[in-house]
Design an enzyme around this catalytic site. Structure first.
Site, PDB file in Angstrom:
ATOM      1  N   GLY A  91      30.017  44.213 -29.383  1.00 47.70           N
ATOM      2  CA  GLY A  91      28.672  44.585 -29.876  1.00 47.70           C
ATOM      3  C   GLY A  91      29.010  45.914 -30.603  1.00 47.70           C
ATOM      4  CD  GLU A 138      32.636  45.272 -21.788  1.00 45.69           C
ATOM      5  OE1 GLU A 138      32.210  44.484 -22.506  1.00 45.69           O
ATOM      6  OE2 GLU A 138      33.599  44.845 -20.656  1.00 45.69           O
ATOM      7  CG  ASP A 161      27.331  43.624 -21.657  1.00 48.15           C
ATOM      8  OD1 ASP A 161      28.424  43.489 -22.262  1.00 48.15           O
ATOM      9  OD2 ASP A 161      26.258  43.873 -22.261  1.00 48.15           O
TER      10      ASP A 161
END
Length: 352
Positions: A68, A140, A148
């Site tokens: 992301g 992460e 996620d």
């Protein structure tokens, strides 16, 4: 993305619909606009009988997607109220679930770097292709966040405790290990990709793969299974570290050192998320849990600090708070899993 080109190129080639992530300078990092564009194309092609296969790939030479747009989420966490990021995740997680249920062959070309959100738009697909250049990770915990995009659904389904290791450490794996861990289905050497994609314009996926798929190179994780399964089966991060340091294998000690460099809060929450995901069953239920965790984790000081250290300033010296595992209480972990009330993701299989 150059000139006036959109961040996702949408085109048809014969019987195949192609989605090309088109932010190569940002390693095709996924933003909200891109999620919306992908979902819109999937809607159109789902109801178009002339489209028999969907293919997703990345522009440039470096990879499918680095994850992301973490800078945008960082800025929202530091300067905003988190609303923009929560709305992005809401649409992104719905897209991840949709990809998993898509009624037509969804071919993900996982060439080069595939991390975080890149895993979400590829590893839930029905046909997942890796190459000798593939480097796949859910990194992460190294930025003070928690896996996620369905990562805590996929990783616990790897053999033994391989997925627990990957979730906690954020380590990268190549093609052979991606196949072993169930994150990919087929190995195609990168020089053969153009011919494979050309064949998908006129041939069914199965027939095209029969001509171009090859046995994958051997990975590293299979030989490490004995100590990985023993060490990462422990109930707490502290016990995992103790077993790693006591084991005697140099690779186990190296893994322990990697684990010590992650956010203490993030790694404890990640272990809890992975263990709970095993009991939830469906991808949708896990995504609902991940949404709660993500919305809380974004507000932790470790997230802003982790992105600063790893992505913005790149000094690689994050100052975690709390600084040690012992300072992270069970209550600190549990608050990440509390329902959000009206803000819940509310993703259910019936909605798909």
């Amino acid at each position: 993305m150059t000139g006036g080109e959109p961040p996702v190129l949408v085109r048809r080639e014969g019987r195949a619909g192609h989605l090309v992530l088109n932010r190569p300078r940002a390693l095709n990092a996924l933003n909200h606009d891109m999620v919306v564009r992908i979902d819109r194309a999937l809607t159109a092609w789902e109801h178009d009988d002339t489209v028999e296969t969907v293919v997703i790939s990345g522009a440039g030479e470096r990879g499918l997607c680095a994850g992301g747009d973490i800078r945008a989420v960082h800025d929202d966490a530091r300067d905003g109220d988190g609303t923009a990021s929560a709305e992005f995740w809401r649409d992104e997680y719905h897209l991840n679930a949709r990809i998993a249920r898509y009624p037509k062959p969804y071919v993900a070309v996982m060439d080069g770097i595939v991390m975080g959100g890149g895993v979400g738009i590829s590893a839930h697909g029905g046909v997942r292709i890796v190459t000798e250049r593939s480097r796949i990770a859910m990194p992460e915990t190294g930025i003070g966040f928690v896996p996620d995009v369905g990562g805590t659904y996929l990783l616990p389904r790897a053999p033994g405790e391989l997925g627990t290791r990957l979730a906690l450490t954020g380590e990268h794996i190549g093609a052979g290990d991606a196949l072993l861990c169930g994150l990919a289905d087929h190995y195609v050497p990168s020089p053969a990709l153009p011919a494979l994609l050309a064949d998908l314009a006129t041939r069914p996926v199965r027939d095209a793969l029969a001509d171009h798929a090859r046995p994958a190179p051997q990975g590293e994780l299979a030989a490490q299974r004995p100590w990985i399964d023993t060490c990462f089966a422990a109930d707490t991060v502290e016990e995992i570290l103790g077993r790693l340091f006591d084991h005697g294998d140099p690779a186990a000690k190296e893994t322990a050192e990697t684990l010590l460099g992650t956010s203490p809060t993030a790694v404890k929450v990640t272990l809890a998320a992975v263990r709970r995901a095993r009991e939830l069953g469906s991808l949708e239920a896990v995504l609902n849990q991940e949404y709660r965790v993500s919305c809380v984790a974004m507000g932790n000081p470790d997230f802003v600090e982790g992105v600063r250290a790893q992505v913005i300033d790149k000094d690689r010296r994050p100052r975690w708070s709390p600084r040690t595992l012992a300072e992270v209480s069970d209550a600190d972990v549990e608050r990440h899993f509390v329902p959000l009330g009206e803000r819940e993701l509310g993703l259910g299989e019936s909605a798909l």
